[in-house]
Design a protein around this motif. Sequence first.
Motif, PDB file in Angstrom:
ATOM      1  N   PHE A 101       0.943  -1.239  -0.152  1.00 25.59           N
ATOM      2  CA  PHE A 101       0.104  -0.143  -0.253  1.00 25.59           C
ATOM      3  C   PHE A 101       0.803   0.972   0.072  1.00 25.59           C
ATOM      4  O   PHE A 101       0.630   2.129  -0.717  1.00 25.59           O
ATOM      5  N   VAL A 102       1.922   1.358   0.843  1.00 27.67           N
ATOM      6  CA  VAL A 102       2.708   2.489   0.908  1.00 27.67           C
ATOM      7  C   VAL A 102       3.623   2.591  -0.158  1.00 27.67           C
ATOM      8  O   VAL A 102       3.727   3.700  -0.520  1.00 27.67           O
ATOM      9  N   LEU A 103       4.066   1.536  -0.803  1.00 29.89           N
ATOM     10  CA  LEU A 103       4.763   1.737  -2.136  1.00 29.89           C
ATOM     11  C   LEU A 103       4.179   2.165  -3.154  1.00 29.89           C
ATOM     12  O   LEU A 103       4.469   3.011  -3.887  1.00 29.89           O
ATOM     13  N   VAL A 104       2.729   1.642  -3.266  1.00 31.64           N
ATOM     14  CA  VAL A 104       1.818   2.385  -4.129  1.00 31.64           C
ATOM     15  C   VAL A 104       1.556   3.904  -4.101  1.00 31.64           C
ATOM     16  O   VAL A 104       1.652   4.455  -5.049  1.00 31.64           O
ATOM     17  N   VAL A 105       1.365   4.016  -2.972  1.00 30.94           N
ATOM     18  CA  VAL A 105       0.936   5.689  -2.681  1.00 30.94           C
ATOM     19  C   VAL A 105       2.054   6.262  -3.053  1.00 30.94           C
ATOM     20  O   VAL A 105       2.089   7.508  -3.540  1.00 30.94           O
ATOM     21  N   ALA A 106       3.349   6.020  -2.623  1.00 36.95           N
ATOM     22  CA  ALA A 106       4.746   6.709  -2.744  1.00 36.95           C
ATOM     23  C   ALA A 106       4.888   6.823  -4.327  1.00 36.95           C
ATOM     24  O   ALA A 106       5.318   7.923  -4.737  1.00 36.95           O
ATOM     25  N   THR A 107       4.621   5.807  -4.890  1.00 33.37           N
ATOM     26  CA  THR A 107       5.057   5.725  -6.455  1.00 33.37           C
ATOM     27  C   THR A 107       4.092   6.539  -7.005  1.00 33.37           C
ATOM     28  O   THR A 107       4.414   7.403  -7.899  1.00 33.37           O
ATOM     29  N   LEU A 108       2.717   6.547  -7.046  1.00 40.25           N
ATOM     30  CA  LEU A 108       1.681   7.439  -7.451  1.00 40.25           C
ATOM     31  C   LEU A 108       1.810   8.712  -7.131  1.00 40.25           C
ATOM     32  O   LEU A 108       1.716   9.660  -7.824  1.00 40.25           O
ATOM     33  N   ASN A 109       2.262   9.009  -6.000  1.00 41.70           N
ATOM     34  CA  ASN A 109       2.467  10.445  -5.468  1.00 41.70           C
ATOM     35  C   ASN A 109       3.604  11.059  -6.541  1.00 41.70           C
ATOM     36  O   ASN A 109       3.422  12.293  -6.874  1.00 41.70           O
ATOM     37  N   ALA A 110       4.608  10.176  -6.381  1.00 44.68           N
ATOM     38  CA  ALA A 110       5.908  10.768  -7.177  1.00 44.68           C
ATOM     39  C   ALA A 110       5.491  10.965  -8.582  1.00 44.68           C
ATOM     40  O   ALA A 110       5.856  12.073  -9.416  1.00 44.68           O
ATOM     41  N   LEU A 111       4.727  10.002  -9.370  1.00 45.56           N
ATOM     42  CA  LEU A 111       4.412  10.054 -10.740  1.00 45.56           C
ATOM     43  C   LEU A 111       3.592  11.194 -10.931  1.00 45.56           C
ATOM     44  O   LEU A 111       3.691  12.138 -12.021  1.00 45.56           O
ATOM     45  N   PHE A 112       2.407  11.466 -10.047  1.00 48.20           N
ATOM     46  CA  PHE A 112       1.298  12.384 -10.328  1.00 48.20           C
ATOM     47  C   PHE A 112       2.157  13.684 -10.106  1.00 48.20           C
ATOM     48  O   PHE A 112       1.979  15.015 -10.904  1.00 48.20           O
ATOM     49  N   LYS A 113       2.802  13.952  -9.181  1.00 44.66           N
ATOM     50  CA  LYS A 113       3.671  15.126  -8.804  1.00 44.66           C
ATOM     51  C   LYS A 113       4.589  15.602  -9.936  1.00 44.66           C
ATOM     52  O   LYS A 113       5.153  16.775 -10.137  1.00 44.66           O
ATOM     53  N   PHE A 114       5.377  14.471 -10.346  1.00 39.88           N
ATOM     54  CA  PHE A 114       6.347  14.764 -11.383  1.00 39.88           C
ATOM     55  C   PHE A 114       5.579  15.323 -12.736  1.00 39.88           C
ATOM     56  O   PHE A 114       6.044  16.257 -13.474  1.00 39.88           O
ATOM     57  N   PHE A 115       4.702  14.643 -13.180  1.00 49.31           N
ATOM     58  CA  PHE A 115       4.167  15.079 -14.512  1.00 49.31           C
ATOM     59  C   PHE A 115       3.238  16.304 -14.149  1.00 49.31           C
ATOM     60  O   PHE A 115       2.860  16.695 -15.277  1.00 49.31           O
ATOM     61  N   VAL A 122      15.643  20.751  -6.456  1.00 47.79           N
ATOM     62  CA  VAL A 122      14.497  21.239  -7.112  1.00 47.79           C
ATOM     63  C   VAL A 122      13.518  20.214  -7.191  1.00 47.79           C
ATOM     64  O   VAL A 122      13.893  18.963  -7.154  1.00 47.79           O
ATOM     65  N   SER A 123      12.138  20.306  -7.338  1.00 50.04           N
ATOM     66  CA  SER A 123      11.028  19.509  -7.030  1.00 50.04           C
ATOM     67  C   SER A 123      10.987  18.647  -8.325  1.00 50.04           C
ATOM     68  O   SER A 123      11.016  17.268  -7.976  1.00 50.04           O
ATOM     69  N   LYS A 124      11.067  19.021  -9.533  1.00 47.85           N
ATOM     70  CA  LYS A 124      10.917  17.930 -10.645  1.00 47.85           C
ATOM     71  C   LYS A 124      11.937  17.105 -10.638  1.00 47.85           C
ATOM     72  O   LYS A 124      11.679  15.737 -10.680  1.00 47.85           O
ATOM     73  N   PRO A 125      13.411  17.357 -10.567  1.00 48.17           N
ATOM     74  CA  PRO A 125      14.116  16.095 -10.572  1.00 48.17           C
ATOM     75  C   PRO A 125      14.145  15.117  -9.109  1.00 48.17           C
ATOM     76  O   PRO A 125      14.561  14.076  -9.141  1.00 48.17           O
ATOM     77  N   LYS A 126      13.554  15.741  -8.334  1.00 44.81           N
ATOM     78  CA  LYS A 126      13.305  14.936  -6.802  1.00 44.81           C
ATOM     79  C   LYS A 126      12.363  13.980  -7.190  1.00 44.81           C
ATOM     80  O   LYS A 126      12.410  12.719  -7.008  1.00 44.81           O
ATOM     81  N   PHE A 127      10.959  14.424  -7.703  1.00 45.03           N
ATOM     82  CA  PHE A 127      10.002  13.538  -8.107  1.00 45.03           C
ATOM     83  C   PHE A 127      10.632  12.556  -9.292  1.00 45.03           C
ATOM     84  O   PHE A 127      10.176  11.368  -9.181  1.00 45.03           O
ATOM     85  N   LYS A 128      11.316  12.936 -10.178  1.00 40.91           N
ATOM     86  CA  LYS A 128      11.826  11.983 -11.190  1.00 40.91           C
ATOM     87  C   LYS A 128      12.573  10.938 -10.752  1.00 40.91           C
ATOM     88  O   LYS A 128      12.406   9.634 -11.039  1.00 40.91           O
ATOM     89  N   MET A 129      13.332  11.050  -9.692  1.00 39.00           N
ATOM     90  CA  MET A 129      14.286  10.182  -9.131  1.00 39.00           C
ATOM     91  C   MET A 129      13.199   9.052  -8.158  1.00 39.00           C
ATOM     92  O   MET A 129      13.590   7.850  -8.558  1.00 39.00           O
ATOM     93  N   LEU A 130      12.553   9.693  -7.516  1.00 40.35           N
ATOM     94  CA  LEU A 130      11.531   8.641  -6.989  1.00 40.35           C
ATOM     95  C   LEU A 130      10.563   8.017  -7.608  1.00 40.35           C
ATOM     96  O   LEU A 130      10.259   6.827  -7.680  1.00 40.35           O
ATOM     97  N   ALA A 131      10.138   8.608  -8.885  1.00 41.31           N
ATOM     98  CA  ALA A 131       9.014   8.059  -9.688  1.00 41.31           C
ATOM     99  C   ALA A 131       9.786   6.986 -10.483  1.00 41.31           C
ATOM    100  O   ALA A 131       9.237   5.761 -10.676  1.00 41.31           O
ATOM    101  N   ILE A 132      11.329   6.997 -10.917  1.00 39.81           N
ATOM    102  CA  ILE A 132      11.817   5.865 -11.740  1.00 39.81           C
ATOM    103  C   ILE A 132      11.990   4.774 -10.712  1.00 39.81           C
ATOM    104  O   ILE A 132      11.701   3.562 -11.075  1.00 39.81           O
TER     105      ILE A 132
END
Length: 142
Positions: A17-31, A112-122
Amino acid sequence: MEVLQFIHSYWAYLVLFVLVVATLNALFKFFGNKEFDAKDFRISLFALITMHIQLLLGLILWFTKGYFDEMTVGEVMKNSTIRNLAVEHPTTMIIAVILVTIGYSKHKKKLVSKPKFKMLAIFYTLALVLVLAKIPWNLWFS
């Protein structure tokens, strides 16, 4: 050992559950070009922590199960069910934990935010794919 198996099995639901939430959070906020804030940090950290706890529980179980005490490596590898539990599942989950750890570590170095979310999302997405591929679904729903 049954208590540890029980904890490992049910903690896995939280980890997933937490991994799905963290992944979706990173993806949605990156895009969505959103700003990285304290909530995002906590979500990614909680995913890291829950996965490391699960890894610790899994390693303790693996060493106490004694898959290789009564069977040779060849016998384990010939039995697909035992091979999955003794070799494939642990190896894949260790790789998933490593990916989450790398993603978390790399995101902290970005300013900055975009690269942070990119690393988490990938890295979190790759880890999630591995976790989903190697969850012993037959044991979860039996």
